[in-house]
Enzyme design. Structure first.
Site, PDB file in Angstrom:
ATOM      1  N   GLY A  47     -10.838   2.132   1.715  1.00  0.00           N
ATOM      2  CA  GLY A  47     -11.300   2.529   3.036  1.00  0.00           C
ATOM      3  C   GLY A  47     -10.158   3.189   3.767  1.00  0.00           C
ATOM      4  O   GLY A  47      -9.072   2.606   3.901  1.00  0.00           O
ATOM      5  N   ARG A 179     -16.545  13.106   4.132  1.00  0.00           N
ATOM      6  CA  ARG A 179     -17.244  12.665   2.928  1.00  0.00           C
ATOM      7  C   ARG A 179     -18.700  13.117   3.055  1.00  0.00           C
ATOM      8  O   ARG A 179     -19.545  12.413   3.609  1.00  0.00           O
ATOM      9  CB  ARG A 179     -17.164  11.142   2.767  1.00  0.00           C
ATOM     10  CG  ARG A 179     -15.758  10.609   2.565  1.00  0.00           C
ATOM     11  CD  ARG A 179     -15.218  10.983   1.195  1.00  0.00           C
ATOM     12  NE  ARG A 179     -13.844  10.505   0.986  1.00  0.00           N
ATOM     13  CZ  ARG A 179     -12.764  11.255   1.108  1.00  0.00           C
ATOM     14  NH1 ARG A 179     -12.881  12.528   1.443  1.00  0.00           N
ATOM     15  NH2 ARG A 179     -11.563  10.746   0.889  1.00  0.00           N
ATOM     16  N   LYS A 204      -4.453  14.418  11.481  1.00  0.00           N
ATOM     17  CA  LYS A 204      -4.126  14.761  10.097  1.00  0.00           C
ATOM     18  C   LYS A 204      -5.399  15.336   9.493  1.00  0.00           C
ATOM     19  O   LYS A 204      -6.434  14.703   9.472  1.00  0.00           O
ATOM     20  CB  LYS A 204      -3.700  13.501   9.330  1.00  0.00           C
ATOM     21  CG  LYS A 204      -3.039  13.776   7.968  1.00  0.00           C
ATOM     22  CD  LYS A 204      -3.956  14.157   6.848  1.00  0.00           C
ATOM     23  CE  LYS A 204      -4.932  13.140   6.381  1.00  0.00           C
ATOM     24  NZ  LYS A 204      -5.738  13.633   5.210  1.00  0.00           N
ATOM     25  N   THR A 266      -6.332   9.277  -5.151  1.00  0.00           N
ATOM     26  CA  THR A 266      -6.930   8.346  -4.200  1.00  0.00           C
ATOM     27  C   THR A 266      -5.876   7.831  -3.218  1.00  0.00           C
ATOM     28  O   THR A 266      -4.796   7.399  -3.624  1.00  0.00           O
ATOM     29  CB  THR A 266      -7.563   7.146  -4.939  1.00  0.00           C
ATOM     30  OG1 THR A 266      -8.537   7.623  -5.863  1.00  0.00           O
ATOM     31  CG2 THR A 266      -8.238   6.197  -3.954  1.00  0.00           C
ATOM     32  N   ASP A 270      -4.129   9.165   2.988  1.00  0.00           N
ATOM     33  CA  ASP A 270      -3.933   7.977   3.826  1.00  0.00           C
ATOM     34  C   ASP A 270      -2.472   7.539   3.806  1.00  0.00           C
ATOM     35  O   ASP A 270      -1.916   7.118   4.824  1.00  0.00           O
ATOM     36  CB  ASP A 270      -4.828   6.836   3.337  1.00  0.00           C
ATOM     37  CG  ASP A 270      -6.292   7.220   3.305  1.00  0.00           C
ATOM     38  OD1 ASP A 270      -6.711   8.050   4.132  1.00  0.00           O
ATOM     39  OD2 ASP A 270      -7.022   6.695   2.442  1.00  0.00           O
ATOM     40  N   ASN A 305       5.083  13.534   3.348  1.00  0.00           N
ATOM     41  CA  ASN A 305       4.815  14.263   2.102  1.00  0.00           C
ATOM     42  C   ASN A 305       5.262  13.461   0.888  1.00  0.00           C
ATOM     43  O   ASN A 305       4.563  13.391  -0.134  1.00  0.00           O
ATOM     44  CB  ASN A 305       5.562  15.596   2.111  1.00  0.00           C
ATOM     45  CG  ASN A 305       4.690  16.763   2.500  1.00  0.00           C
ATOM     46  OD1 ASN A 305       3.474  16.634   2.611  1.00  0.00           O
ATOM     47  ND2 ASN A 305       5.309  17.905   2.722  1.00  0.00           N
TER      48      ASN A 305
END
Length: 333
Positions: A47, A179, A204, A266, A270, A305
């Site tokens: 999440g 999404r 972001k 993934t 975040d 980064n």
């Protein structure tokens, strides 16, 4: 002043939290196929807002999560996971609806596609009356994403939370984190995301999301259009393996990523945002000023980064987030 859970803090005290985040906490099932053709699924905590907090806390910051999970085994598992990462679960609530599940299919280059079990999911059931002002009074930054905007009651709760955060003088951080499968209509998604950007101090946003929102085919033009539409919002544009772009008064500055071999992207975005917020909250002086100081912000994006790139070298979401020493080892002394 009590937050309704037995904890009491006097109004006006020093803010104890770096980041308060609101949004989905769910199970990410990574779907793969064994050599013999047998499908395999491995579940882990995920999440986007929870991942951002996990990144902040992994680096040594403090965070609290406003979220809903089900009264089920998945909800129990998620609560244990975020507590183990040091995330404050005072505002983690339970709901009769089932915990939301995400299924992540990895491509050969580590990129992902998503499908969801969420009809409805517990994350959409957060209600405005369940929010407590003291959660926001204790936070320097309030962060949210767009998944809580797809359905009610969580959409109304999110906008109520933004009002509380502004009243508490929090910096407002937003990640569109688009999404498409979770939106009934992409025009609706574009409208709600645009509304959220206008309420934020820091956004972001990915290169694909810039093009989605602006309708531009050229990224530089798209960034310029966003800057023109939202002049009071600081933008950090992530471009995957190419790094990030920051729109400054001197023009667009491209900050390259670390060269890594990505096996799973993934939570890379975040990790980037969590590291960005961590670095900014470590700046001396007023946080709002640090966001608009080009030198400080570009330094924070370089740090972010590295966090995003390193995350892609491991599988999973929260488990793949790098530590502070790991990031610093890849930065100039």
């Amino acid at each position: 002043m009590s937050d309704g859970t037995g904890q009491t803090w006097p109004k006006g005290t020093v803010k104890r939290l770096d980041v308060l985040a609101l949004g989905e906490l769910l199970i990410d099932f990574c779907v793969s196929v064994e050599a013999d053709g047998t499908p395999r699924m491995v579940g882990s905590a995920g999440g986007a807002p929870a991942n951002v907090l996990a990144a902040v806390c992994r680096l040594g910051g403090t965070g609290q999560l406003v979220a809903k999970v089900g009264r089920d085994l998945f909800g129990d598992y998620l609560e244990r996971c975020v507590k183990a990462l040091g995330i404050d679960t005072t505002s983690l609530l339970r709901d009769p609806c089932r915990t939301t599940l995400a299924f992540v299919q990895l491509a050969a280059d580590g990129d992902r596609s998503f499908s969801f079990e969420r009809n409805p999911g517990a994350d959409t059931q957060l209600q405005a009356h369940e929010l407590h002002p003291t959660w926001f009074e204790q936070a320097r930054v309030f962060h949210f994403g767009s998944l809580s905007l797809t359905d009610n009651p969580s959409r109304d709760a999110t906008f109520s939370a933004i009002d509380m955060a502004k009243a508490a003088d929090c910096i407002i951080s937003f990640d569109p984190n688009l999404r498409p499968p979770l939106w009934r209509d992409l025009d609706e998604a574009r409208s709600r995301i645009s509304t959220a950007i206008a309420l934020a101090d820091l956004v972001k946003i990915s290169d694909d999301e810039v093009l989605f929102l602006t309708g531009e085919s050229n990224l530089d033009e798209g960034i310029s259009r966003l800057r023109s539409a939202y002049p009071s919002v600081r933008l950090a544009v992530t471009c995957g393996a190419k790094g990030a772009i920051v729109d400054t008064d001197s023009g667009h500055v491209h900050i390259p990523s670390l060269p890594v071999v990505a096996i799973d992207t993934t939570a890379a975005g975040d990790a980037f945002l969590g590291a960005l917020l961590y670095r900014l909250t470590r700046s001396d002086g007023v946080l709002r000023d640090a966001i608009w100081d080009d030198n400080l912000f570009l330094d924070a994006v370089s740090f972010a980064n590295a966090a995003g790139a390193l995350t892609t070298t491991k599988r999973g979401a929260m488990d793949a987030l790098p530590t502070l020493p790991e990031i610093l080892a890849h930065l100039p002394a």
